[in-house]
Motif scaffolding. Structure first.
Motif, PDB file in Angstrom:
ATOM      1  N   VAL A 235       0.834  -1.200   0.000  1.00 52.99           N
ATOM      2  CA  VAL A 235       0.000   0.000   0.000  1.00 52.99           C
ATOM      3  C   VAL A 235       0.868   1.249   0.000  1.00 52.99           C
ATOM      4  CG1 VAL A 235      -2.006  -1.033   1.143  1.00 52.99           C
ATOM      5  CG2 VAL A 235      -0.163  -0.043   2.521  1.00 52.99           C
ATOM      6  N   GLU A 236       0.255   2.340  -0.334  1.00 52.27           N
ATOM      7  CA  GLU A 236       0.902   3.648  -0.306  1.00 52.27           C
ATOM      8  C   GLU A 236       0.980   4.140   1.134  1.00 52.27           C
ATOM      9  OE1 GLU A 236      -0.023   8.189  -1.979  1.00 52.27           O
ATOM     10  OE2 GLU A 236      -1.318   6.494  -2.515  1.00 52.27           O
ATOM     11  N   LEU A 237       2.087   4.791   1.470  1.00 49.94           N
ATOM     12  CA  LEU A 237       2.267   5.388   2.785  1.00 49.94           C
ATOM     13  C   LEU A 237       2.002   6.886   2.713  1.00 49.94           C
ATOM     14  CD1 LEU A 237       5.516   3.568   3.988  1.00 49.94           C
ATOM     15  CD2 LEU A 237       3.138   3.001   4.505  1.00 49.94           C
ATOM     16  N   PRO A 238       1.808   7.554   3.857  1.00 49.85           N
ATOM     17  CA  PRO A 238       1.578   9.001   3.837  1.00 49.85           C
ATOM     18  C   PRO A 238       2.746   9.730   3.176  1.00 49.85           C
ATOM     19  CG  PRO A 238       1.074   8.111   5.997  1.00 49.85           C
ATOM     20  CD  PRO A 238       1.734   7.011   5.229  1.00 49.85           C
ATOM     21  N   PRO A 239       2.471  10.771   2.407  1.00 50.68           N
ATOM     22  CA  PRO A 239       3.542  11.554   1.786  1.00 50.68           C
ATOM     23  C   PRO A 239       4.469  12.134   2.842  1.00 50.68           C
ATOM     24  CG  PRO A 239       1.395  12.150   0.876  1.00 50.68           C
ATOM     25  CD  PRO A 239       1.137  11.280   2.067  1.00 50.68           C
ATOM     26  N   SER A 240       5.727  12.285   2.507  1.00 55.33           N
ATOM     27  CA  SER A 240       6.704  12.826   3.437  1.00 55.33           C
ATOM     28  C   SER A 240       6.316  14.236   3.868  1.00 55.33           C
ATOM     29  CB  SER A 240       8.086  12.862   2.779  1.00 55.33           C
ATOM     30  OG  SER A 240       9.039  13.444   3.631  1.00 55.33           O
ATOM     31  N   GLY A 241       6.394  14.480   5.176  1.00 53.62           N
ATOM     32  CA  GLY A 241       6.106  15.808   5.702  1.00 53.62           C
ATOM     33  C   GLY A 241       4.645  16.090   5.953  1.00 53.62           C
ATOM     34  N   VAL A 242       3.765  15.145   5.617  1.00 50.89           N
ATOM     35  CA  VAL A 242       2.326  15.337   5.820  1.00 50.89           C
ATOM     36  C   VAL A 242       1.919  14.689   7.139  1.00 50.89           C
ATOM     37  CG1 VAL A 242       0.024  14.835   4.951  1.00 50.89           C
ATOM     38  CG2 VAL A 242       1.851  15.427   3.356  1.00 50.89           C
ATOM     39  N   GLN A 243       1.247  15.453   7.999  1.00 49.17           N
ATOM     40  CA  GLN A 243       0.793  14.910   9.274  1.00 49.17           C
ATOM     41  C   GLN A 243      -0.525  14.170   9.069  1.00 49.17           C
ATOM     42  OE1 GLN A 243       0.663  17.805  12.433  1.00 49.17           O
ATOM     43  NE2 GLN A 243       2.764  17.324  12.978  1.00 49.17           N
ATOM     44  N   ALA A 244      -0.398  12.921   8.698  1.00 48.78           N
ATOM     45  CA  ALA A 244      -1.558  12.075   8.463  1.00 48.78           C
ATOM     46  C   ALA A 244      -1.141  10.640   8.706  1.00 48.78           C
ATOM     47  CB  ALA A 244      -2.087  12.253   7.040  1.00 48.78           C
ATOM     48  N   ALA A 245      -2.085   9.803   9.064  1.00 45.72           N
ATOM     49  CA  ALA A 245      -1.804   8.404   9.377  1.00 45.72           C
ATOM     50  C   ALA A 245      -2.687   7.485   8.548  1.00 45.72           C
ATOM     51  CB  ALA A 245      -2.029   8.148  10.864  1.00 45.72           C
ATOM     52  N   PRO A 246      -2.199   6.281   8.209  1.00 45.43           N
ATOM     53  CA  PRO A 246      -3.020   5.322   7.478  1.00 45.43           C
ATOM     54  C   PRO A 246      -4.232   4.894   8.300  1.00 45.43           C
ATOM     55  CG  PRO A 246      -0.700   4.728   7.358  1.00 45.43           C
ATOM     56  CD  PRO A 246      -0.810   5.800   8.400  1.00 45.43           C
ATOM     57  N   GLY A 247      -5.353   4.730   7.620  1.00 46.28           N
ATOM     58  CA  GLY A 247      -6.573   4.309   8.287  1.00 46.28           C
ATOM     59  C   GLY A 247      -7.317   3.280   7.467  1.00 46.28           C
ATOM     60  N   ILE A 248      -8.163   2.499   8.127  1.00 49.26           N
ATOM     61  CA  ILE A 248      -8.965   1.488   7.453  1.00 49.26           C
ATOM     62  C   ILE A 248     -10.411   1.594   7.909  1.00 49.26           C
ATOM     63  CG2 ILE A 248      -7.135  -0.196   7.040  1.00 49.26           C
ATOM     64  CD1 ILE A 248      -8.036  -1.648   9.583  1.00 49.26           C
ATOM     65  N   SER A 249     -11.288   1.088   7.065  1.00 46.34           N
ATOM     66  CA  SER A 249     -12.692   0.925   7.426  1.00 46.34           C
ATOM     67  C   SER A 249     -13.196  -0.296   6.662  1.00 46.34           C
ATOM     68  CB  SER A 249     -13.518   2.171   7.075  1.00 46.34           C
ATOM     69  OG  SER A 249     -13.590   2.348   5.678  1.00 46.34           O
ATOM     70  N   ALA A 250     -14.456  -0.621   6.841  1.00 53.72           N
ATOM     71  CA  ALA A 250     -15.034  -1.758   6.134  1.00 53.72           C
ATOM     72  C   ALA A 250     -16.504  -1.483   5.863  1.00 53.72           C
ATOM     73  CB  ALA A 250     -14.870  -3.046   6.935  1.00 53.72           C
ATOM     74  N   VAL A 251     -17.008  -2.093   4.824  1.00 51.99           N
ATOM     75  CA  VAL A 251     -18.422  -1.979   4.487  1.00 51.99           C
ATOM     76  C   VAL A 251     -19.042  -3.368   4.568  1.00 51.99           C
ATOM     77  CG1 VAL A 251     -20.125  -1.306   2.754  1.00 51.99           C
ATOM     78  CG2 VAL A 251     -17.973  -0.026   2.960  1.00 51.99           C
ATOM     79  N   GLY A 252     -20.019  -3.522   5.454  1.00 54.27           N
ATOM     80  CA  GLY A 252     -20.703  -4.796   5.620  1.00 54.27           C
ATOM     81  C   GLY A 252     -22.189  -4.647   5.377  1.00 54.27           C
ATOM     82  N   GLU A 253     -22.948  -5.633   5.780  1.00 55.73           N
ATOM     83  CA  GLU A 253     -24.390  -5.610   5.562  1.00 55.73           C
ATOM     84  C   GLU A 253     -25.055  -4.486   6.348  1.00 55.73           C
ATOM     85  OE1 GLU A 253     -26.018  -9.418   6.417  1.00 55.73           O
ATOM     86  OE2 GLU A 253     -25.091 -10.394   4.677  1.00 55.73           O
ATOM     87  N   GLU A 254     -24.412  -4.065   7.462  1.00 56.19           N
ATOM     88  CA  GLU A 254     -24.992  -2.993   8.274  1.00 56.19           C
ATOM     89  C   GLU A 254     -24.599  -1.614   7.778  1.00 56.19           C
ATOM     90  OE1 GLU A 254     -22.759  -5.131   9.343  1.00 56.19           O
ATOM     91  OE2 GLU A 254     -23.630  -6.477  10.837  1.00 56.19           O
ATOM     92  N   GLY A 255     -23.766  -1.549   6.753  1.00 58.23           N
ATOM     93  CA  GLY A 255     -23.262  -0.278   6.255  1.00 58.23           C
ATOM     94  C   GLY A 255     -21.785  -0.147   6.524  1.00 58.23           C
ATOM     95  N   GLU A 256     -21.265   1.091   6.476  1.00 60.70           N
ATOM     96  CA  GLU A 256     -19.836   1.311   6.646  1.00 60.70           C
ATOM     97  C   GLU A 256     -19.459   1.383   8.122  1.00 60.70           C
ATOM     98  OE1 GLU A 256     -16.169   3.832   4.719  1.00 60.70           O
ATOM     99  OE2 GLU A 256     -18.231   4.269   4.129  1.00 60.70           O
ATOM    100  N   VAL A 257     -18.405   0.656   8.471  1.00 62.66           N
ATOM    101  CA  VAL A 257     -17.872   0.669   9.826  1.00 62.66           C
ATOM    102  C   VAL A 257     -17.015   1.924   9.993  1.00 62.66           C
ATOM    103  CG1 VAL A 257     -16.386  -0.552  11.461  1.00 62.66           C
ATOM    104  CG2 VAL A 257     -17.848  -1.841   9.896  1.00 62.66           C
ATOM    105  N   PRO A 258     -17.118   2.636  11.112  1.00 62.99           N
ATOM    106  CA  PRO A 258     -16.289   3.829  11.319  1.00 62.99           C
ATOM    107  C   PRO A 258     -14.804   3.530  11.134  1.00 62.99           C
ATOM    108  CG  PRO A 258     -17.967   3.695  13.014  1.00 62.99           C
ATOM    109  CD  PRO A 258     -18.042   2.410  12.243  1.00 62.99           C
ATOM    110  N   ALA A 259     -14.090   4.490  10.561  1.00 62.04           N
ATOM    111  CA  ALA A 259     -12.668   4.313  10.298  1.00 62.04           C
ATOM    112  C   ALA A 259     -11.869   4.203  11.591  1.00 62.04           C
ATOM    113  CB  ALA A 259     -12.146   5.477   9.462  1.00 62.04           C
TER     114      ALA A 259
END
Length: 341
Positions: A235-259
């Motif tokens: 996977v791609e990592l956050p760009p250098s110098g950007v204050q951001a972190a990788p995150g995940i979520s999922a979509v199931g039968e109940e809808g989207e799970v919070p990230a």
């Protein structure tokens, strides 16, 4: 309200600064912003994971009749959480590998984590959600655990399994919620490799640069190819110098799970329980006049420091050697700037 949600709300209340009149609301907002900023330093602190409070399906007791149905069907309708899902991964059918993962130690050397507690459940209250070979022949394992109706997980890694499978913690055991996927990211060499385990049938989504879990915008997330709810991919990592972190979520039968944030570690360097320390309250200032001033300064610097009514400070976060050095430097600066010393 489920025990899981009630506990998470209690944790948020514990982290918030104590009541100090009309300043309390501002301090709580500052604290949450500081926690976000702290989590964005993801490369230095792999355990900085936000658990989003959400209404989730009730956890199913594995000893009950509902568990057998869920595992046999593999369907998301019956599988409330990863604790109830079948074991997946290339070594899922290897009884020795599963037994090794099940018996791997959750011990971190951190006070408050002991056998039978939520972050170190007894072996009989654990379930191996994933065990398999990943990039470079490494073996990763995800073990779920439950005590008192709460759900936790721990990632284990063996970077050189040629001499037998010896799994060690890749981070700190953490609480989770029922529908949430769990991911581990190896950042060795600046090239991201991700494993995500979700409920069978759920669609996993990923973003390399999440700035806050409290923002409902998921436009930066993209679907990842998965097999039976499991993702193994570069996977791609956050760009250098950007204050951001990788995150995940999922979509199931109940809808989207919070990230949620992704756990990360560097397989090319030392890792495991010995890499984490706590700041003892006895090492922090305790002064009714200067304590609140130092606490606000530390919060503004991105540290979730709390202050009691008598002015004593406390910090419950887990620190690596590098982040502990940064913490001390900011503490020295705050003590000086407030006139404490």
């Amino acid at each position: 309200m489920s025990t899981d949600v009630r506990t998470l709300l209690h944790d948020l209340a514990t982290e918030a600064p104590r009541g100090r009149g009309e300043e309390t609301a501002d301090l709580v907002v500052d604290l949450h912003r500081a926690q976000d900023r702290r989590r964005l330093r993801w490369a230095g602190v792999a355990a900085a994971i936000a658990v989003v409070v959400a209404v989730v399906p009730a956890l199913v007791d594995r000893s009950g009749s509902g568990d057998a149905t869920a595992v046999a069907s593999g369907g998301t309708a019956e599988v409330a959480s990863l604790f109830d899902a079948p074991t997946r991964g290339s070594l899922a059918d290897d009884p020795e590998a599963v037994a090794t993962a099940l018996g791997a130690s959750w011990e971190t050397g951190i006070a408050g984590i002991g056998a039978g507690q939520i972050l170190d459940p007894l072996t009989e209250n654990r379930h191996v959600a994933f065990v398999g070979e990943v990039r470079g022949g490494q073996v990763w394992a995800l073990v779920m655990g439950r005590t008192s109706g709460q759900l936790a997980y721990a990632w284990f890694v063996d970077t050189e399994p040629t001499d037998g499978l010896a799994l060690q913690l890749a981070g700190v055991p953490t609480r989770t919620t029922a529908a949430a996927p769990v991911g581990l990211l190896d950042v060795a060499g600046g090239s991201g490799y991700l494993v995500v385990v979700a409920r069978p049938g759920d669609q996993v989504r990923y973003s390399p640069a999440v700035t806050s879990l409290f923002t409902p915008d998921t436009s930066g997330f993209e679907d990842l190819p998965s097999t039976d709810g499991v993702v193994q991919t570069g996977v791609e990592l956050p760009p250098s110098g950007v204050q951001a972190a990788p995150g995940i979520s999922a979509v199931g039968e109940e809808g989207e799970v919070p990230a949620r944030w992704v756990d990360s570690f560097d397989s090319s360097g030392p890792f495991g329980p010995s890499g984490w320390t706590r700041v003892e309250s006895s090492d922090l200032p305790s002064d009714p006049s200067y304590g609140p001033l130092i606490q606000r300064c530390m919060v503004e610097a991105g540290w979730g420091v709390s202050v009691s009514v008598n002015g004593s400070l406390s910090f419950d976060g887990l620190l690596t050697a590098d982040s502990a050095e940064s913490f001390r430097a900011d503490l020295d600066r705050c003590e000086t700037s407030t006139g404490y010393r």
